[in-house]
Every structure is written in C-alpha cells, then in structure tokens.
Design a protein around this motif. Structure first.
Motif, PDB file in Angstrom:
ATOM      1  N   ALA A 254      -4.420   4.718  -6.528  1.00 52.18           N
ATOM      2  CA  ALA A 254      -5.529   5.618  -6.188  1.00 52.18           C
ATOM      3  C   ALA A 254      -5.050   6.741  -5.275  1.00 52.18           C
ATOM      4  N   VAL A 255      -4.124   6.426  -4.374  1.00 54.11           N
ATOM      5  CA  VAL A 255      -3.544   7.474  -3.514  1.00 54.11           C
ATOM      6  C   VAL A 255      -2.808   8.504  -4.371  1.00 54.11           C
ATOM      7  N   GLY A 256      -2.035   8.006  -5.367  1.00 58.63           N
ATOM      8  CA  GLY A 256      -1.337   8.924  -6.259  1.00 58.63           C
ATOM      9  C   GLY A 256      -2.291   9.835  -7.015  1.00 58.63           C
ATOM     10  N   ALA A 257      -3.385   9.259  -7.533  1.00 61.60           N
ATOM     11  CA  ALA A 257      -4.386  10.075  -8.231  1.00 61.60           C
ATOM     12  C   ALA A 257      -5.027  11.074  -7.274  1.00 61.60           C
ATOM     13  N   GLY A 258      -5.236  10.653  -6.027  1.00 63.61           N
ATOM     14  CA  GLY A 258      -5.794  11.569  -5.039  1.00 63.61           C
ATOM     15  C   GLY A 258      -4.868  12.739  -4.744  1.00 63.61           C
ATOM     16  N   ILE A 259      -3.555  12.475  -4.732  1.00 63.30           N
ATOM     17  CA  ILE A 259      -2.589  13.563  -4.539  1.00 63.30           C
ATOM     18  C   ILE A 259      -2.699  14.566  -5.688  1.00 63.30           C
TER      19      ILE A 259
ATOM     20  N   LEU B 254      -9.595   3.634 -10.039  1.00 63.71           N
ATOM     21  CA  LEU B 254      -8.581   2.821  -9.377  1.00 63.71           C
ATOM     22  C   LEU B 254      -9.094   2.248  -8.056  1.00 63.71           C
ATOM     23  N   SER B 255      -9.852   3.016  -7.322  1.00 66.71           N
ATOM     24  CA  SER B 255     -10.419   2.519  -6.068  1.00 66.71           C
ATOM     25  C   SER B 255     -11.386   1.372  -6.324  1.00 66.71           C
TER      26      SER B 255
ATOM     27  N   VAL C  97      -9.753  13.116 -10.143  1.00 74.90           N
ATOM     28  CA  VAL C  97     -10.877  12.600  -9.354  1.00 74.90           C
ATOM     29  C   VAL C  97     -11.481  11.366 -10.027  1.00 74.90           C
ATOM     30  N   LEU C  98     -11.678  11.437 -11.328  1.00 72.49           N
ATOM     31  CA  LEU C  98     -12.203  10.290 -12.072  1.00 72.49           C
ATOM     32  C   LEU C  98     -11.234   9.105 -11.997  1.00 72.49           C
ATOM     33  N   GLY C  99      -9.940   9.388 -12.116  1.00 64.85           N
ATOM     34  CA  GLY C  99      -8.951   8.330 -12.004  1.00 64.85           C
ATOM     35  C   GLY C  99      -8.962   7.677 -10.632  1.00 64.85           C
ATOM     36  N   THR C 100      -9.104   8.478  -9.597  1.00 61.94           N
ATOM     37  CA  THR C 100      -9.176   7.938  -8.239  1.00 61.94           C
ATOM     38  C   THR C 100     -10.360   6.990  -8.088  1.00 61.94           C
TER      39      THR C 100
ATOM     40  N   VAL D 286     -10.964  -2.538  -4.970  1.00 63.42           N
ATOM     41  CA  VAL D 286     -12.005  -3.249  -4.221  1.00 63.42           C
ATOM     42  C   VAL D 286     -12.329  -4.578  -4.888  1.00 63.42           C
ATOM     43  N   MET D 287     -12.442  -4.596  -6.211  1.00 67.89           N
ATOM     44  CA  MET D 287     -12.720  -5.833  -6.940  1.00 67.89           C
ATOM     45  C   MET D 287     -11.614  -6.857  -6.703  1.00 67.89           C
ATOM     46  N   ALA D 288     -10.368  -6.423  -6.755  1.00 67.38           N
ATOM     47  CA  ALA D 288      -9.250  -7.345  -6.567  1.00 67.38           C
ATOM     48  C   ALA D 288      -9.225  -7.906  -5.147  1.00 67.38           C
ATOM     49  N   PHE D 289      -9.465  -7.059  -4.148  1.00 63.87           N
ATOM     50  CA  PHE D 289      -9.458  -7.533  -2.770  1.00 63.87           C
ATOM     51  C   PHE D 289     -10.605  -8.508  -2.494  1.00 63.87           C
ATOM     52  N   ARG D 290     -11.731  -8.297  -3.159  1.00 67.00           N
ATOM     53  CA  ARG D 290     -12.885  -9.170  -2.922  1.00 67.00           C
ATOM     54  C   ARG D 290     -12.658 -10.582  -3.441  1.00 67.00           C
ATOM     55  N   ILE D 291     -11.802 -10.724  -4.444  1.00 73.48           N
ATOM     56  CA  ILE D 291     -11.590 -12.053  -5.018  1.00 73.48           C
ATOM     57  C   ILE D 291     -10.232 -12.633  -4.647  1.00 73.48           C
ATOM     58  N   HIS D 292      -9.440 -11.929  -3.801  1.00 68.88           N
ATOM     59  CA  HIS D 292      -8.076 -12.406  -3.564  1.00 68.88           C
ATOM     60  C   HIS D 292      -8.029 -13.709  -2.800  1.00 68.88           C
ATOM     61  N   ARG D 293      -9.123 -14.075  -2.121  1.00 66.59           N
ATOM     62  CA  ARG D 293      -9.145 -15.358  -1.418  1.00 66.59           C
ATOM     63  C   ARG D 293      -9.481 -16.506  -2.359  1.00 66.59           C
ATOM     64  N   GLN D 294      -9.951 -16.160  -3.576  1.00 67.39           N
ATOM     65  CA  GLN D 294     -10.238 -17.195  -4.562  1.00 67.39           C
ATOM     66  C   GLN D 294      -8.995 -17.459  -5.379  1.00 67.39           C
ATOM     67  N   ARG D 295      -9.111 -18.403  -6.286  1.00 62.15           N
ATOM     68  CA  ARG D 295      -7.991 -18.700  -7.181  1.00 62.15           C
ATOM     69  C   ARG D 295      -7.941 -17.630  -8.232  1.00 62.15           C
TER      70      ARG D 295
END
Length: 504
Positions: A344-349, A488-489, A482-485, A493-502
C-alpha cells in the motif's frame, strides 16, 4: 518412521515440480505479455479502447470462468490427463493468436487460449498435492509454483519487449509452443496421475450454470466500468447474479457438488480468498498502466520499459521464496498484513508522484508495490488449497486460481477503465482548441493512439496535444494508484485482524 508421518518427496518429485513450473510461467506470462505490445498492436490493428481492453483481459476472464469446471473435471478424469490435453490445446490456440489478421480474430484466439489455460492451471497446482505430502515441503513447493506464476507475469513485459525489438507483435504468442511441446514429451515420465478421483461424471448442468453466471457478470461489470450505469450493463449483471444463485442452489442440494459451498464457512478459506482477490487486482491494474506510462509518457522503448521491471521481479521472487521460512516463526496472517501494508505504501508513492513524470520515483513506487504483494499470494494459495479435503484438491485449486485470475483480469478491466475515464476527461478539457473533433476522438481511444495522433498532427497543435496526453494519462495512473492503495490497505487490515487466530 511413524505410520502417520507423510512420505517426503524425492528427486523425481522435485524435477517434476520444475516441469510443472514451465507451463505455469507461460500461462501467467500470457496475462501480461501484451502490455508492452499494446502501443504496437494499436498502431497495426487499430482497435478501439474497448477492443484493446478485451484483447488484454479476455484471456484472464475466460481462464477464471472455466477454472472451477476444469478443476472438477481433472478431479474426475485425472489431473495429469487434463494437463496434457490442455497443453496441446494451448499450443494450437497460441499459433492462432500469433497469426490473427483482425482485432476480432485476435480476441477470439485469446478467448480460446483462456479456455485451454483453464485446463492447465488447476492441474499443475493440484498435482503438487499428490507429489508433496509433507506440510513443509508442500508449502515450499507451492511457493515455487507461485514464484513461477508471478515471475511469468512479471517477465511477460520484459520478454515481450525483447521480442518486439526483433519480431512482429504476434511472435510473443509463439513463446509458449515449445514449452508445451516439452511438457508433453517429458511429463509422462515425471508426473504421477492423481490417486484420488471423484466418482461419477462431470455435472454438465452445473458446469453450464457456472459459466453462464460468470461470463454475463464479467461482461456487465466491464460494461458498467466503460459506459457507466445503463440498462444493458445492469441487465447483464442481474442475469449473472440470478444464474449464479441457481448454480449455488443446485450445489447445496447435491451430495457431490461441483463446488463445495461449505468451504466458505471456514473463515481462513473465505478471508484468504477475498484478500487474494483485492491484492491481485491492485497489482494487475497498476502494472498495466505503469508499463504504458513508461513508454507513452516517459518515452522508453518496449525493451527499456521491460528492463526497468527487473528490480521488482528479482525482489518479488526473493520475497516469495522467503515467505515459507518466515511463517515458521511468525503467523501467516501477520506476514500477509505487513506485506500488504508495504505494498500500500508503494501504491501511495505512485499516487503521489505520477503527475511528476519521474522515472526513478515511478520505479521505486512500483517495486515496493510489487515486492509487497507477491509473497502474500503463495501463503494465501497454500491456505486455500490446504483447507479443502484431498479429493477436492482440484476444486480448491480452481477456487484459488479463480480468485487470482478474477483479480488480474478485474484489476486490468475496472482499475484500467477508471484510469481511462480520467484520461479521456482530462484530454477533453486539456486538448488544444485548434484540434479537430476527429483527431480528439482518435486521441481519446488509448494513450498510444493519443501519442500517434499528436505526432501525425505535428506543429504547435501536435506538441500541445502530446503534452495534454501526457498530463491526462499521468492523472489516470494516479487514480489507479489511489484505488490500489485502498484495496491493499483493506487487505492489510483484514489480515491483521485475524492474525491472532489460526491463519494457515
């Protein structure tokens, strides 16, 4: 050794992995090999903007439309058998595309290539589950497979640029012919036939319903993106959704469904698929536009533009091969989240610097974007495939690859058409007043047509038009980034929200 310990793969399996990687490279290469050929192809065949988009993405849409059907067919008749059938069909369709005399025949040949590709892709991935039983080896084998897929997609423009320096645009399709011939010669000696088979015959009614739901839906979305809300676009979308509902209803009533919808009850399966779809869409739409930006705005040759993608290819491959080692110590969800956040940072650049028309900043942004996305694809694919029962490996492979193909084709279609809308609007307002209506209409078709029109007009009017083309296309790339950012963002967020699960 304990009876439950999986048998580890030997030399034959690892050589077989190399054989399976070859068609995978060619299949993904065909998704992007035309990106650098777009300006040359536009000059020779004179497609409209809509036709050019169909040439670029009909292959991916047909692959996506037929993947689940072919994956299910492979589960029944044998994945190796389907692989060899697809290899022969792909070679024949490649020759037809190479010598297509008209826009319409090229679109048709690309569609046939997509159907043939749909027979190959689930077979290559599903065969890996028959060859690699130990979880660690399987994860690494899938990472190698995904590296082949992403590398083929990445080197497609580079190979296309090199070929275009010497041959005509159709020669880029002939690259796959010797690869498919090699697969047919050595494959029978190295690749095992799938041990597990689904009983019975292919459910033709379900296959027809699935294809009849995917293709109208895809066409309607394309029509909506190109022309805005209208009766025709909405009608195709409604038809696709209605047919899809009939397909889903039929699957729920069957003891042996073509697509086991119960898998979508698994959070890891569903979230993995959705994350994959968004990430691939972001990279696909950006890659197409960046490559045309390098040529038509920054003035690079096809080969030069392809060479500037080498850093992203090298780093993407390294990151994909490193991912299986990383998840031994860090949960896959956290790895996916970090990688997508970096992308997402790359797309923002790209979004921030596109109007500057700077080659170094464009390459930096795209390289960060590409390197962030590629390692997530192997992890998500392994997650999706391993969630399914072994006898459903072909179906699960088809679902995983359908997500990737819909993301690739959808990214090129939707993000590409959004960028094109910005380009056309900018050119309408920024073109010189002395330019006649016919020339303006021609310049608005594609950025390649805009550059060609400016050169043919010449003089001060032509120079002003060329400047307007560059500015308008830079604004279009900015919109795509902008759409890509955003995509990806959301995935991060979805991945971080479930990273504590299996997660995997």
């Amino acid at each position: 050794m304990d009876a439950t310990t999986p048998v580890r793969a030997g030399r034959r399996e690892w050589i077989g992995l190399g054989v399976l990687a070859l068609p995978t490279v060619v299949l993904s290469m065909d998704l992007t090999v035309l990106h650098l050929a777009a300006p040359t192809l536009s000059a020779e065949l004179r497609p409209t903007g809509t036709q050019l988009l169909w040439i670029l993405d009909v292959y991916g849409f047909m692959v996506a439309g037929f993947l689940l059907v072919m994956g299910n067919l492979g589960d029944r008749i044998g994945r190796r058998r389907l692989l060899f059938i697809g290899a022969g069909a792909f070679a024949a369709a490649s020759v037809l595309a190479a010598y297509a005399p008209t826009v319409e025949s090229l679109i048709a040949a690309r569609a046939l290539l997509g159907v043939a590709g749909a027979t190959l892709m689930p077979s290559t991935l599903a065969l890996l589950t028959d060859m690699f039983h130990a979880p660690g080896q399987r994860t690494f084998a899938i990472a190698v497979w995904m590296t082949s897929f992403t590398a083929g997609e990445a080197v497609g423009p580079l190979v296309g640029g090199a070929v275009l320096e010497v041959f005509w645009w159709g020669a880029i399709f002939l690259i796959g012919v010797p690869v498919m011939a090699l697969l047919l010669v050595v494959g029978p000696f190295l690749l095992p036939e799938s041990a597990e088979r689904l009983p019975g015959r292919l459910d033709i009614a379900s296959a027809v319903l699935l294809i009849a739901s995917v293709l109208p839906l895809v066409y309607g979305v394309k029509k909506l993106a190109l022309s805005g809300t209208g009766v025709e676009a909405v009608g195709w979308i409604v038809l696709g959704l209605a047919t899809g509902a009939l397909f889903g209803r039929r699957q729920l009533r069957m003891d042996d469904p073509m697509m086991d919808l119960r898998l979508f009850r698994l959070p890891a399966f569903t979230i993995g698929l959705g994350t994959q779809l968004g990430a691939v869409a972001a990279i696909a739409g950006s890659q197409l536009l960046v490559l045309q930006y390098l040529q038509s705005v920054l003035g690079l040759s096809p080969l030069q533009a392809g060479l500037w993608t080498v850093p992203s290819i090298a780093l993407g491959i390294a990151a994909t091969l490193l991912a299986p080692r990383t998840v031994k110590y860090v949960r896959p969800g956290a790895v996916v989240g970090v990688c997508l956040a970096a992308a997402a940072v790359g797309a923002g650049i790209l979004a921030a610097t596109a109007p500057m028309m700077s080659l170094p900043l464009t390459i930096v942004g795209f390289t960060v974007l590409y390197t962030g996305v590629t390692p997530t694809l192997a992890l998500l694919t392994d997650l999706i495939v391993s969630a399914a029962p072994k006898e459903r490996a072909g179906m699960a492979s088809g679902v995983a690859e359908s997500g990737a193909e819909f993301g690739l084709a959808g990214g090129m279609a939707l993000i590409g058409t959004a960028a094109m809308a910005v380009y056309q609007a900018g050119l309408t307002s920024g073109a010189p007043a002395a330019l006649d209506e016919a020339s303006l209409d021609s310049a608005k078709e594609t950025v390649g047509a805009g550059v060609e029109t400016a050169e043919s007009v010449g003089g001060s009017t032509g120079s002003a038009l060329l400047e307007a083309v560059h500015v308008a296309y830079a604004d279009g790339l900015q919109m795509a980034a902008v759409l890509g950012t955003a995509l990806l963002s959301t995935g991060a967020v979805m991945a971080f929200r479930i990273h504590r699960q299996r997660f995997g």
